[in-house]
Design an enzyme around this catalytic site. Structure first.
Site, PDB file in Angstrom:
ATOM      1  N   HIS A   1       6.466   7.597   3.627  1.00 50.85           N
ATOM      2  CA  HIS A   1       7.690   6.822   3.074  1.00 50.85           C
ATOM      3  C   HIS A   1       7.293   5.604   2.293  1.00 50.85           C
ATOM      4  O   HIS A   1       6.959   4.665   3.312  1.00 50.85           O
ATOM      5  CB  HIS A   1       9.237   6.473   3.534  1.00 50.85           C
ATOM      6  CG  HIS A   1       9.253   8.501   4.417  1.00 50.85           C
ATOM      7  ND1 HIS A   1       9.928   8.798   3.030  1.00 50.85           N
ATOM      8  CD2 HIS A   1       9.722   8.515   5.435  1.00 50.85           C
ATOM      9  CE1 HIS A   1      10.435   9.974   3.532  1.00 50.85           C
ATOM     10  NE2 HIS A   1      10.337  10.397   5.078  1.00 50.85           N
TER      11      HIS A   1
ATOM     12  N   CYS B   1       6.976   7.055  -2.450  1.00 54.58           N
ATOM     13  CA  CYS B   1       7.954   7.174  -3.833  1.00 54.58           C
ATOM     14  C   CYS B   1       6.940   5.575  -4.156  1.00 54.58           C
ATOM     15  O   CYS B   1       6.699   4.241  -3.248  1.00 54.58           O
ATOM     16  CB  CYS B   1       9.501   6.889  -3.001  1.00 54.58           C
ATOM     17  SG  CYS B   1      10.263   8.160  -2.670  1.00 54.58           S
TER      18      CYS B   1
END
EC number: 3.-.-.-
Length: 411
Positions: free
Chosen positions: A157, A199
């Site tokens: 992440h 991301c």
């Protein structure tokens, strides 16, 4: 007179000598690699069951580089390792990256170097820069040098210029950039291929400033990276889209593949990935279209470093595998014809042995797996044919001269 008699043989030997792998220095320089060893650093920075896909991502890459020949001794695997034996896993001891359960990623002798809470920012930076105490196990060190190509894959992440580790700390893009610079100053790599699936992944290579680094990320700033599909039996997503399509492409690769990193990059589309894949090439000396995928994903064997030519061992195998076999046959036929001509003209066994020796040391019988690599050209073939013509003409002339001499003494 004796010298004149053997002149064609000497000419033939001189013309054929450049075909020997030991003497064809120009060709050898063209294929000597700049890297003598390939390494992989594969990192899943997340943990917990709902991040199953991140562990599947990194294990999929692990399986790929092992399949292409990089040994465990040259792979550093960092992951939480809390999925395979999780109580919620309907398939205990197994990890899958597809709902068809075709491949058990955890069942093929997986060697995890850093697991659980060992996966930290500090350990990752120490790994890259080799700043360990003397008692740190060699099996957990990145023992690279200035001739090493390193594939670094990270998943987890992330956000704008940062990547979370274990949901407890973060590493910034500047941290990785500075670590790479230390590696460069300490001569710990030849080239680095950095791949990240998270991301806003492209922001993580924006601060790089060291030479010979090629980077690719799964998404631009303010973009998410998406999972590909879920498994209803497992109950969570099992792989991310970017990694899924990477693997889809890499499955067609073998150790002798001629596909390049540009081919891989061209396979990424927004329709597949659902985000904009980014590639950074300004720090890299070579064009991605000239970089074989096996330069980073496969093992390197039997090469000698040479700074004069920036060609990898993958190019070496590529060129060897595509040498024109018809050229070999032509050279072989020429030598056989020359040998037959000598036999018909009743030449000594020493001459016949000499031609056989030439054949035994020529390109025709060279071991294709040796360190010597060379190429036959049409120019060399023309030279051989010219030598053969000279030899045949000489025999014709010698035959007429011998007949005239015989007539002179008998009449």
């Amino acid at each position: 007179m004796r010298i004149a008699m053997h002149l064609p043989l000497l000419l033939l030997y001189i013309f054929l000598l450049p075909l020997s792998g030991a003497n064809n220095t120009d060709a050898a320089h063209e294929v000597i690699a700049t890297n003598t060893n390939n390494w992989a650093v594969l990192v899943s920075t997340s943990r917990f069951w709902f991040n199953y896909r991140h562990m599947a991502n990194v294990l999929s890459m692990y399986r790929t580089v092992k399949r292409l020949g990089i040994p465990d001794s040259q792979i550093i695997l960092m992951l939480s390792d809390d999925v395979a034996c999780n109580s919620r896993n309907l398939f205990p001891g197994s990890v899958f990256n597809n709902k068809d359960h075709a491949i058990d990623l955890y069942g093929d002798s997986v060697e995890v170097d850093y697991r659980g809470y060992e996966v930290t920012v500090e350990n990752f930076i120490r790994l890259l820069t080799d700043r360990w105490t003397e008692d740190h196990p060699k099996s957990k060190r990145l023992l690279t040098d200035e001739n090493s190509n390193i594939f670094i894959y990270m998943t987890g992440h992330g956000g704008d210029d940062f990547l979370k580790f274990q949901d407890a700390e973060e590493i910034a893009s500047e941290d990785i950039a500075d670590a790479f610079q230390q590696m460069y100053e300490k001569k710990r790599y030849n080239e680095i291929f950095f791949m990240i699936d998270t991301c806003q992944a492209n922001t993580m290579y924006s601060k790089f400033y060291s030479p010979n680094i090629l980077a690719v990320g799964s998404s631009e700033m303010d973009e998410s990276s998406y999972s590909h599909h879920s498994d209803v039996e497992i109950g969570v997503a099992v792989i991310d889209r970017f990694t899924y399509y990477c693997l889809d492409f890499l499955e067609q690769i073998d150790k002798n593949s001629t596909l390049t990193l540009q081919d891989l990059f061209d396979s990424f589309t927004f329709e597949k990935i659902h985000s904009h894949v980014g590639v950074r090439t300004d720090l890299f000396d070579r064009n991605p279209s000239e970089v074989l995928i096996t330069d980073f994903f496969a093992n390197v064997q039997n090469v000698i470093p040479d700074d004069s030519k920036p060609l990898s061992v993958s190019h070496y195998h590529h060129y060897k595998d595509h040498i024109d076999t018809a050229q070999y046959e032509l050279n072989n036929n020429v030598l056989d014809l020359a040998l037959e001509t000598y036999r018909k003209n009743n030449q000594s066994s020493k001459i016949e042995k000499k031609i056989k020796d030439i054949k035994s040391t020529s390109v025709l019988d060279v071991d294709i797996d040796s360190n010597e690599c060379f190429f036959t050209s049409f120019k060399q073939s023309a030279t051989i044919i010219l030598a053969l013509i000279v030899t045949i003409l000489w025999f014709m002339l010698r035959g007429n001269t011998a007949k005239a001499t015989y007539d002179l003494y008998t009449n």
